[in-house]
Design a protein around this motif. Structure first.
Motif, PDB file in Angstrom:
ATOM      1  N   UNK A  86      -8.742   2.418   2.375  1.00  0.00           N
ATOM      2  CA  UNK A  86      -8.804   2.468   0.914  1.00  0.00           C
ATOM      3  C   UNK A  86      -9.643   3.635   0.425  1.00  0.00           C
ATOM      4  N   UNK A  87     -10.643   4.038   1.220  1.00  0.00           N
ATOM      5  CA  UNK A  87     -11.541   5.090   0.794  1.00  0.00           C
ATOM      6  C   UNK A  87     -12.648   4.617  -0.129  1.00  0.00           C
ATOM      7  N   UNK A 138     -15.801  -5.075  -6.294  1.00  0.00           N
ATOM      8  CA  UNK A 138     -14.989  -6.212  -5.865  1.00  0.00           C
ATOM      9  C   UNK A 138     -15.819  -7.054  -4.896  1.00  0.00           C
ATOM     10  N   UNK A 139     -16.084  -8.271  -5.298  1.00  0.00           N
ATOM     11  CA  UNK A 139     -16.874  -9.183  -4.488  1.00  0.00           C
ATOM     12  C   UNK A 139     -16.049  -9.687  -3.304  1.00  0.00           C
ATOM     13  N   UNK A 140     -16.692  -9.862  -2.162  1.00  0.00           N
ATOM     14  CA  UNK A 140     -16.067 -10.442  -0.963  1.00  0.00           C
ATOM     15  C   UNK A 140     -14.804  -9.670  -0.561  1.00  0.00           C
ATOM     16  N   UNK A 141     -14.971  -8.363  -0.387  1.00  0.00           N
ATOM     17  CA  UNK A 141     -13.845  -7.504  -0.026  1.00  0.00           C
ATOM     18  C   UNK A 141     -13.153  -7.962   1.248  1.00  0.00           C
ATOM     19  N   UNK A 142     -13.934  -8.507   2.181  1.00  0.00           N
ATOM     20  CA  UNK A 142     -13.325  -8.858   3.464  1.00  0.00           C
ATOM     21  C   UNK A 142     -12.209  -9.892   3.295  1.00  0.00           C
ATOM     22  N   UNK A 143     -12.222 -10.646   2.186  1.00  0.00           N
ATOM     23  CA  UNK A 143     -11.185 -11.636   1.955  1.00  0.00           C
ATOM     24  C   UNK A 143      -9.794 -11.041   1.767  1.00  0.00           C
ATOM     25  N   UNK A 144      -9.719  -9.750   1.496  1.00  0.00           N
ATOM     26  CA  UNK A 144      -8.408  -9.107   1.379  1.00  0.00           C
ATOM     27  C   UNK A 144      -7.820  -8.783   2.748  1.00  0.00           C
ATOM     28  N   UNK A 145      -8.684  -8.742   3.770  1.00  0.00           N
ATOM     29  CA  UNK A 145      -8.178  -8.558   5.139  1.00  0.00           C
ATOM     30  C   UNK A 145      -7.878  -9.920   5.754  1.00  0.00           C
ATOM     31  N   UNK A 186     -11.558  -5.306   9.168  1.00  0.00           N
ATOM     32  CA  UNK A 186     -12.104  -5.125   7.823  1.00  0.00           C
ATOM     33  C   UNK A 186     -12.584  -3.687   7.645  1.00  0.00           C
ATOM     34  N   UNK A 187     -13.253  -3.149   8.654  1.00  0.00           N
ATOM     35  CA  UNK A 187     -13.724  -1.760   8.579  1.00  0.00           C
ATOM     36  C   UNK A 187     -12.545  -0.799   8.438  1.00  0.00           C
TER      37      UNK A 187
END
Length: 497
Positions: A358-359, A294-301, A351-352
């Motif tokens: 999520x694991x 999943x690209x740009x995961x931080x965007x979900x936070x 984000x961390x």
């Protein structure tokens, strides 16, 4: 926890081919054989979507449709849909080191239409079954492309002159489907060929011990069938042009940030719909790949949004993403997911925390750690076991460019000491050994770093359009058994085979 394995990142367009671009044909099978002989478990590819603006695989006309340029012409000849002479007549001067997208645009489509004209009843029945199996997205995508490229002269969605069609009035859609029936069928035929060729290649890879990692861009293109069919899920203007667009603030890659142009999601609308569209998207990608990144995961936070019309990403703002609610819903619906995440950029404690909850494995990149004054998380001795780690990425400079051309003299000397390299060993091998030796369970390198290539082989420079972006190709002679043997020996040595 993923097993201790390794792999290579190389997009399909980057593979050798006599026809100007890497495809799903013989050279892709040859690359699987190369990976297998090099004792690799993973082949990571970039998004396989139908590319639009700038030929970027991260700007596609659909979240599900495959790129017609990846359809192999020789396989169409084998199936009796083209002749070898027709393919040869359409060939253009082959550039062994880069894709000529302009030449592809001029030559591929007449060949595809010729192949479509030879569809017989038996093949038509298979295409009908394929269409029914993909009814959730395929007919709308095919109609979107027929409208955009045949009816409306390549104008983007928000410039379509027929308001009733743009806003999907049912009566208008019935009439336009009848008018464009043959063009819609042509677009569906191309998707049938793409998915059929891809399924055969993936099966071959799996049979030879190679799993494929796919890539899901977090956003979709503003000019896409996804926006046209689900406008309430995005922050749009009345004409369906973006009201707020995605990007990132000033960062490592750009002093003015990155302005991507994609419409941002209305996450409240997604939540009310129980994330149905995203669940479909994940299911579609898991039908294509063994694992997904999943690209740009931080965007979900939280995500950076900028008003449409801004010239840079500087004047934006952080907005809250869906967080754990999104991933909990995915897991409740689909079970445990084989996901890896791109958690680069401006990473906060929030984000961390989301990544930890999520694991999923996060990403680390060796070239980001070559700073003698810092002991940061991108240096291999700091890698966490539950992470996927790279020598470099498709968006970055290669390890050779970084060390030889971009590092300051103190950084270069630190890199040589840390990587324990010398003039007797190619820089790429030293970097691969360092990453392979780390405690990270999943170690990856780019094909460019396997071959110790420099700036000319860079795949993409973020925040730029055109130039050599997305064009790099590897020469056939580079994928030889000597290279495979060295990579295989490193892989066995560091217990990743």
């Amino acid at each position: 926890m993923f097993p201790r394995k390794s792999g290579v990142l190389a997009h399909i367009t980057s593979l050798p081919s006599p026809h100007g671009v890497g495809t799903l044909g013989q050279t892709a099978y040859d690359f699987v054989d190369f990976l297998a002989s090099a004792r690799q478990t993973y082949w990571q590819v970039l998004p396989l979507g139908h590319t639009g603006f700038g030929d970027s695989p991260y700007q596609c006309f659909s979240a599900a449709a495959g790129n017609p340029y990846l359809i192999d012409l020789d396989l169409l000849v084998k199936d009796g849909l083209l002749t070898a002479d027709e393919v040869a007549a359409a060939d253009f001067p082959n550039k062994p080191d880069e894709v000529d997208f302009d030449a592809l645009a001029q030559t591929r489509w007449p060949l595809f239409r010729c192949a479509f004209s030879r569809v017989d009843d038996a093949l038509r029945a298979k295409i009908t079954d394929f269409t029914e199996q993909n009814a959730e997205w395929l007919p709308d995508y095919a109609l979107f492309m027929a409208l955009r490229e045949e009816k409306y002269g390549y104008r983007p969605l928000w410039e379509w002159p027929d308001d009733a069609v743009r806003t999907r009035d049912p009566q208008a859609l019935r009439a336009i489907r009848e008018e464009l029936h043959e063009e819609i069928a042509f677009r569906i035929f191309l998707q049938y060929e793409f998915w059929t060729q891809w399924a055969a290649l993936r099966t071959y890879a799996n049979e030879h011990g190679v799993q494929i990692i796919g890539d899901i861009p977090i956003y979709v293109s503003s000019d896409s069938s996804d926006v046209w069919t689900h406008p309430t899920l995005f922050k749009l203007q009345d004409d369906l042009s973006p009201r707020m667009i995605a990007g990132v603030p000033p960062d490592y890659y750009s002093a003015t940030g990155q302005l991507w142009g994609n419409p941002v999601y209305d996450w409240e609308a997604h939540k009310k719909d129980d994330y149905t569209w995203w669940i479909w998207r994940m299911q579609t990608n898991l039908a294509l790949f063994d694992l997904v990144r999943i690209d740009h995961f931080r965007g979900f936070e939280s995500f950076w949004e900028v008003e449409a019309g801004e010239e840079t990403a500087v004047n934006g703002a952080w907005r809250k993403g869906p967080g754990t609610d999104f991933f909990d819903t995915l897991q409740e619906t689909m079970g445990d997911l084989p996901i890896i995440t791109e958690d680069l950029g401006i990473i906060t404690d929030e984000v961390r925390e989301l990544l930890c909850e999520t694991g999923f494995p996060g990403m680390r990149v060796l070239i980001f750690g070559l700073l003698p004054e810092e002991d940061n998380e991108h240096l291999p001795h700091n890698y966490l076991p539950n992470s996927i780690v790279y020598t470099s990425t498709h968006d970055s400079q290669t390890i050779c460019e970084q060390v030889m051309d971009l590092c300051t003299e103190p950084e270069k000397q630190f890199a040589y000491r840390y990587l324990r390299t010398s003039t007797s060993e190619a820089m790429g091998w030293s970097a691969i050994k360092s990453v392979w030796a780390s405690p990270a369970r999943t170690a990856m390198t780019t094909l460019q770093d396997v071959l110790s290539l420099g700036a000319d082989a860079r795949m993409n420079t973020p925040a730029t359009i055109g130039g050599r972006n997305w064009r790099w190709r590897v020469r056939k002679e580079a994928l030889n058994q000597d290279v495979a043997a060295i990579l295989g020996d490193i892989t066995v040595t560091y217990k990743r085979a």
